[in-house]
Motif scaffolding. Structure first.
Motif, PDB file in Angstrom:
ATOM      1  N   HIS A 103       0.842  -1.201   0.000  1.00 25.19           N
ATOM      2  CA  HIS A 103       0.000   0.000   0.000  1.00 25.19           C
ATOM      3  C   HIS A 103       0.867   1.237   0.000  1.00 25.19           C
ATOM      4  CE1 HIS A 103      -4.036  -1.393   0.300  1.00 25.19           C
ATOM      5  NE2 HIS A 103      -3.780  -2.168   1.309  1.00 25.19           N
ATOM      6  N   HIS A 104       2.031   1.055   0.589  1.00 24.32           N
ATOM      7  CA  HIS A 104       2.922   2.172   0.751  1.00 24.32           C
ATOM      8  C   HIS A 104       3.630   2.517  -0.546  1.00 24.32           C
ATOM      9  CE1 HIS A 104       3.785   4.713   3.957  1.00 24.32           C
ATOM     10  NE2 HIS A 104       5.079   4.578   3.912  1.00 24.32           N
ATOM     11  N   TYR A 118       2.538   6.746   8.128  1.00 19.61           N
ATOM     12  CA  TYR A 118       2.685   5.385   8.585  1.00 19.61           C
ATOM     13  C   TYR A 118       3.601   5.435   9.786  1.00 19.61           C
ATOM     14  CZ  TYR A 118       3.544   0.400   8.446  1.00 19.61           C
ATOM     15  OH  TYR A 118       3.614  -0.929   8.756  1.00 19.61           O
ATOM     16  N   PRO A 168      -2.791   3.138  -5.268  1.00 19.54           N
ATOM     17  CA  PRO A 168      -2.454   1.922  -4.519  1.00 19.54           C
ATOM     18  C   PRO A 168      -3.476   1.618  -3.427  1.00 19.54           C
ATOM     19  CG  PRO A 168      -0.618   3.492  -4.527  1.00 19.54           C
ATOM     20  CD  PRO A 168      -1.809   4.211  -5.047  1.00 19.54           C
ATOM     21  N   ASN A 190       6.151  12.048  -2.646  1.00 17.61           N
ATOM     22  CA  ASN A 190       5.248  12.790  -1.780  1.00 17.61           C
ATOM     23  C   ASN A 190       5.950  13.174  -0.500  1.00 17.61           C
ATOM     24  OD1 ASN A 190       2.690  13.639  -0.612  1.00 17.61           O
ATOM     25  ND2 ASN A 190       3.048  11.895   0.727  1.00 17.61           N
ATOM     26  N   ASP A 191       5.518  14.134   0.113  1.00 19.62           N
ATOM     27  CA  ASP A 191       5.665  14.609   1.466  1.00 19.62           C
ATOM     28  C   ASP A 191       5.633  16.083   1.409  1.00 19.62           C
ATOM     29  OD1 ASP A 191       8.418  12.962   1.142  1.00 19.62           O
ATOM     30  OD2 ASP A 191       7.141  12.181   2.661  1.00 19.62           O
ATOM     31  N   ASP A 210       3.949   7.101  -4.919  1.00 22.59           N
ATOM     32  CA  ASP A 210       4.061   8.432  -4.349  1.00 22.59           C
ATOM     33  C   ASP A 210       5.282   8.611  -3.487  1.00 22.59           C
ATOM     34  OD1 ASP A 210       1.449  10.209  -4.776  1.00 22.59           O
ATOM     35  OD2 ASP A 210       1.097   8.073  -4.995  1.00 22.59           O
ATOM     36  N   SER A 262       6.325  16.898   4.865  1.00 29.45           N
ATOM     37  CA  SER A 262       5.230  16.835   5.839  1.00 29.45           C
ATOM     38  C   SER A 262       5.391  15.650   6.776  1.00 29.45           C
ATOM     39  CB  SER A 262       3.878  16.802   5.135  1.00 29.45           C
ATOM     40  OG  SER A 262       3.838  15.743   4.212  1.00 29.45           O
ATOM     41  N   SER A 263       6.066  14.577   6.297  1.00 25.35           N
ATOM     42  CA  SER A 263       6.254  13.426   7.174  1.00 25.35           C
ATOM     43  C   SER A 263       7.297  13.714   8.248  1.00 25.35           C
ATOM     44  CB  SER A 263       6.684  12.215   6.343  1.00 25.35           C
ATOM     45  OG  SER A 263       7.831  12.543   5.584  1.00 25.35           O
ATOM     46  N   ILE A 274      -6.205   3.080   0.070  1.00 20.51           N
ATOM     47  CA  ILE A 274      -6.388   4.040   1.152  1.00 20.51           C
ATOM     48  C   ILE A 274      -5.202   4.162   2.084  1.00 20.51           C
ATOM     49  CG2 ILE A 274      -8.882   4.043   1.325  1.00 20.51           C
ATOM     50  CD1 ILE A 274      -8.558   2.018   3.603  1.00 20.51           C
ATOM     51  N   TYR A 275      -4.317   3.151   2.091  1.00 19.68           N
ATOM     52  CA  TYR A 275      -3.212   3.237   3.032  1.00 19.68           C
ATOM     53  C   TYR A 275      -2.028   4.012   2.472  1.00 19.68           C
ATOM     54  CZ  TYR A 275      -6.004   0.008   5.618  1.00 19.68           C
ATOM     55  OH  TYR A 275      -7.038  -0.550   6.306  1.00 19.68           O
ATOM     56  N   ASN A 276      -2.133   4.431   1.227  1.00 19.45           N
ATOM     57  CA  ASN A 276      -1.059   5.236   0.652  1.00 19.45           C
ATOM     58  C   ASN A 276      -1.105   6.646   1.209  1.00 19.45           C
ATOM     59  OD1 ASN A 276      -0.061   7.162  -1.699  1.00 19.45           O
ATOM     60  ND2 ASN A 276       0.983   5.202  -1.856  1.00 19.45           N
ATOM     61  N   SER A 277       0.077   7.233   1.431  1.00 19.07           N
ATOM     62  CA  SER A 277       0.112   8.545   2.086  1.00 19.07           C
ATOM     63  C   SER A 277      -0.555   9.625   1.244  1.00 19.07           C
ATOM     64  CB  SER A 277       1.560   8.930   2.386  1.00 19.07           C
ATOM     65  OG  SER A 277       2.297   8.964   1.190  1.00 19.07           O
ATOM     66  N   ALA A 278      -0.666   9.415  -0.050  1.00 19.69           N
ATOM     67  CA  ALA A 278      -1.271  10.450  -0.890  1.00 19.69           C
ATOM     68  C   ALA A 278      -2.679  10.075  -1.346  1.00 19.69           C
ATOM     69  CB  ALA A 278      -0.378  10.722  -2.096  1.00 19.69           C
ATOM     70  N   TYR A 279      -3.323   9.134  -0.633  1.00 22.86           N
ATOM     71  CA  TYR A 279      -4.663   8.708  -1.062  1.00 22.86           C
ATOM     72  C   TYR A 279      -5.635   9.879  -1.144  1.00 22.86           C
ATOM     73  CZ  TYR A 279      -9.115   6.314  -1.367  1.00 22.86           C
ATOM     74  OH  TYR A 279     -10.352   5.905  -1.774  1.00 22.86           O
ATOM     75  N   ASP A 288      -4.468   9.239   9.875  1.00 21.91           N
ATOM     76  CA  ASP A 288      -4.895  10.355   9.059  1.00 21.91           C
ATOM     77  C   ASP A 288      -4.684  11.630   9.859  1.00 21.91           C
ATOM     78  OD1 ASP A 288      -5.655   9.920   6.536  1.00 21.91           O
ATOM     79  OD2 ASP A 288      -7.808   9.898   6.903  1.00 21.91           O
ATOM     80  N   MET A 332      -1.669   3.206  10.365  1.00 22.05           N
ATOM     81  CA  MET A 332      -1.845   4.344   9.484  1.00 22.05           C
ATOM     82  C   MET A 332      -2.654   5.401  10.231  1.00 22.05           C
ATOM     83  SD  MET A 332      -0.331   3.043   6.954  1.00 22.05           S
ATOM     84  CE  MET A 332      -0.491   4.547   6.010  1.00 22.05           C
TER      85      MET A 332
END
Lengths: 335, 493
Positions: free
Chosen positions: A327-328, B65, B231, A334-335, A331, B467-468, B233-238, B72, B70
């Protein structure tokens, strides 16, 4: 609409209805236990049989005592048919599809799950149980009302309705089954004085007692109650009514021939049932309910084949369960 | 909360985006700074709260993550916008278009004749060791010769005020949804300033994205079926995947929703039956895209997708293999690539870079580890980096080992004195470091977003804007100053 989205909405509705009806099932049994005299050996084990979870139950509990059964059906997160698991599954199914329904519906499902999760451990005690079960039922009804009042008529609503009605029909037969062979002693004479009492409990647990009085205008008698719950065209929780709604919803969908034909067959079984015979023989009633449940499974199978899988010729590209690490993937910029 | 007082704003050490000196706003920021200073402490607090409520009700989140779960999180946002004068932006925009044009010609060349290597502009060993070069893509001709349809280039400003390109993200850059939502939030929070009409709008991005995707359809003439592939809902950019699909009015699909038949056509499974898909805006990494062609254990992709793409039955954005050009070592060659392919001088400068594959550079890097930022060629999100001036002796020694073991994988740059911009903390405006990520769409035409996503390092002194890792973001205003407006009016007349 994507097949996956339709399937998720359908299962979300099934799980919500399942949570509500499991609460109703526990409620009818609790009331029967209180009303029947001690010499009648009515137990909790049949609830486990009825929900088809004997294997999972015996793996965790030695005895079919009240506390174990109630805890198993309400609060056990390892048991995938418990109220808490059903609500968690409803939430997971909606999580990926929440964009197709109004935001409030997602919030309500989320809230319902969180509330029940907070209260379930205390809620299973005999003193608080009635209140807890009522709250579960009320929460599910609130959600159903919200869907009814805010979701546009369209594919999303149709698949939610299909899931809810099929689950409701299935679970209502299980609740009626509480009154059938597996639960009560075979000797009808011993039962006779309490017959009304039992049927009244079933009616009340389905919120159908007043409707019965208005509709039937007779004192509560077995055959009349059974006819009412199986065949009444107007009671929202009767089997006939659920199947009628299923048939109607299917007319709104493309390619509905096979599922619609399956629904018609099951509906014919219900409408043509010999109520007198069933009412007087717990074992016949139990067999009939088994037959209906096989019918419901067939309806699900045709719905699934028509709308959810619908690629008979093509192998599945992927399996539905994806590992967390994948799932990871994606992207990474991204961040 | 207290009132903003620009005279106390400590911006002497770095170039500041809004203030020329304490108490002296730049021309483009005058109106904003005066208004913020006029706000009472209560009013300022109210606006900040309004932004927080807007973000919660609009459901703007990003997923992190952490410890196996996960989460939000609400999008961290600062209400003070970052401002760039329109006159400067026009030059930047031209530079970005030039850059992306050269990069697309470069990628296309690498997957065909590799003239750039034959002509010795790019050393063969750079390509030979590239982990993002995909042999599966050799010889493929994507529509319009474009591989990197969506590019997110990171820009930073140094102490002198010069804008540099820090890196180009050509695989699946994200953040554009936050750029759009930051504007929506700011319009609610500081509506007064939008009345003058000097702030240029950003909202044509989604329409441009859709038009670009639709133009790639292999079935011109028919209404194209465009989808966004996520990928899950668990993807950081969902959030962004769902947002873009919703805004474009197209389906958001997962790998399991798609299937490739023997006719090499991609279909999606719908309740009406299978439906042909023409264009996929994919937000899944190359390696997970197609288990037949890449990682065979991938459960996120679609078996046969590469087959369909190669047969020209479906268009993919970005094209697989485009990542070969966002390698941080390739980055150092971009000015040369612009000269080679376009015969033009680069309009935007690169940050000076040392490539550890070259012996002289490597010796310099190893001798100056405490001054430099060292980056691995193929990491993103700020991972695996060494920031020299803040590093410990142990990490420097570790990096020296890593560099010697695999010199091709490392490059180094001087530590830039990144520009700052005022950011609110308890009613006090404090300077914080920022970067800027504009997004460039390449189809038949090239479009650059008006400004981009400004990311801000919320921790005092920090240079990490991700952002992470404690970063936030701000709205970015491209503003016509009065001089510009007058000039534009005169030109028009």
């Amino acid at each position: 609409m994507l097949s996956r989205v339709a399937e998720n909405l359908y299962w979300m509705a099934r799980y919500i209805e399942r949570a509500e009806d499991t609460a109703r099932l526990l409620s009818v049994n609790s009331h029967l236990m209180l009303d029947l005299p001690g010499r009648l050996p009515l137990g909790w084990a049949p609830l486990i049989e009825m929900t088809g979870s004997r294997e999972a139950f015996t793996a965790r509990h030695a005895d079919f005592d009240e506390r174990s059964v109630v805890h198993f059906l309400c609060a056990d997160t390892d048991n995938d048919i418990s109220i808490i698991s059903a609500l968690a599954s409803a939430r997971e199914n909606l999580r990926t599809t929440r964009d197709v329904v109004p935001r409030e519906i997602w919030e309500e499902v989320n809230q319902l799950y969180l509330n029940v999760a907070d209260h379930v451990e205390n809620g299973v005690s005999p003193r608080r149980r009635d209140n807890f079960l009522k709250n579960v039922i009320r929460g599910c009804q609130t959600l159903t009302g919200l869907i009814e009042g805010t979701l546009s008529h369209g594919l999303a609503r149709t698949f939610i309705e299909l899931g809810r009605q099929l689950e409701r029909a299935d679970m209502t037969t299980r609740i009626v089954d509480v009154r059938s062979a597996s639960l009560l002693p075979q000797n009808p004479e011993e039962l006779l004085p309490f017959e009304n009492l039992q049927w009244m409990s079933v009616l009340k647990s389905l919120t159908a007692y007043q409707m019965y009085r208005q509709q039937v205008r007779l004192r509560v008698r077995g055959p009349d109650v059974l006819r009412f719950l199986l065949q009444d065209p107007n009671l929202p929780r009767s089997i006939a009514c659920s199947l009628e709604t299923l048939g109607y919803e299917l007319t709104l969908l493309p390619r509905q021939d096979r599922p619609a034909a399956t629904v018609s067959l099951v509906r014919a079984d219900v409408v043509d049932a010999d109520i007198q015979a069933l009412a007087h023989s717990p074992s016949k009633l139990h067999a009939f309910i088994d037959e209906l449940q096989i019918g419901f499974a067939a309806i699900h199978a045709t719905l699934s084949a028509t709308y959810f899988v619908n690629d008979d010729a093509v192998p599945m590209a992927t399996t539905p369960h994806q590992s967390q690490s994948q799932h990871h993937a994606g992207d990474n910029d991204n961040d | 909360m207290s009132q903003v007082n620009w005279n106390n704003y400590a911006c002497r050490d770095y170039y500041d985006e809004l203030m020329a000196a304490p108490g002296q706003p730049r021309a483009s920021a005058g109106e904003l700074c005066n208004m913020l200073a006029r706000f009472s402490a209560e009013e300022l607090a109210e606006r900040k709260t309004a932004a927080e409520i807007a973000i919660r009700t609009m459901g703007i989140t990003f997923t992190v993550y952490s410890e196996g779960a996960m989460i939000d999180r609400a999008w961290p946002f600062d209400i003070v916008p970052r401002i760039i004068p329109a006159s400067e932006w026009r030059k930047t925009e031209a530079g970005l278009k030039q850059r992306v044009q050269a990069l697309n010609l470069f990628i296309d060349d690498l997957y065909h004749d590799q003239k750039v290597i034959k002509d010795k502009v790019l050393p063969a060993e750079v390509l030979a060791q590239s982990v993002n070069f995909r042999p599966q893509c050799v010889g493929i001709n994507p529509p319009h010769g474009v591989w990197a349809h969506v590019c997110g280039s990171d820009l930073v400003r140094d102490g002198e005020g010069t804008l540099y390109v820090l890196e180009d993200n050509l695989r699946i850059p994200s953040g554009v949804s936050y750029m759009l939502e930051n504007r929506n939030v700011t319009k609610r929070v500081l509506p007064e300033l939008f009345a003058s009409g000097k702030i240029l709008p950003v909202d044509d991005y989604v329409a441009n994205l859709y038009d670009m995707l639709a133009a790639m359809s292999p079935r011109p003439g028919d209404e194209p079926q465009v989808v966004v592939l996520t990928p899950g809902i668990y993807n950081s950019a969902y959030f962004e995947h769902a947002y873009l699909a919703q805004q474009m009015g197209v389906e958001l699909v997962q790998g399991s929703d798609l299937v490739v038949d023997d006719d090499d056509v991609v279909y999606m499974r719908t309740v009406e039956g299978r439906r042909r898909v023409d264009v996929i805006y994919r937000r899944v990494d190359d390696e997970f895209l197609d288990p037949e062609a890449f990682n065979p254990t991938s459960m996120l992709g679609v078996a046969g997708l590469m087959r369909a793409w190669r047969a020209g039955k479906v268009a993919l954005a970005n094209a697989p293999g485009a990542g070969v050009a966002d390698d941080k070592v390739v980055y150092a060659f971009v000015p040369a690539l612009i000269r080679y392919y376009l015969d033009q001088e680069p309009l935007l400068p690169n940050v000076p870079s040392y490539l550890c594959m070259f012996e002289d550079d490597r010796r310099y890097v190893l001798d100056h580890l405490d001054e430099l930022v060292v980056k691995p060629a193929n990491e993103s999100g700020g991972y695996g980096m060494l920031i020299g001036p803040r590093s410990t002796k142990e990490t420097r020694e570790e990096f020296a080992r890593l560099i010697k073991a695999n010199p091709r994988n490392y490059m180094a740059q001087p530590t830039l004195a990144l520009s700052t911009t005022p950011t609110l903390f308890d009613g006090l405006a404090q300077p914080r470091h920022v970067d800027l990520r504009p997004f460039i769409l390449s189809g038949p035409e090239i479009h650059v977003t008006t400004g981009g996503l400004t990311r801000v390092a919320l921790i005092e002194g920090s240079l990490v804007v991700n952002s992470s890792q404690g970063g936030g973001s701000k709205d970015t205003w491209i503003v016509e100053t009065d001089d510009n407006a007058a000039a534009a009016a005169a030109k028009g007349a």
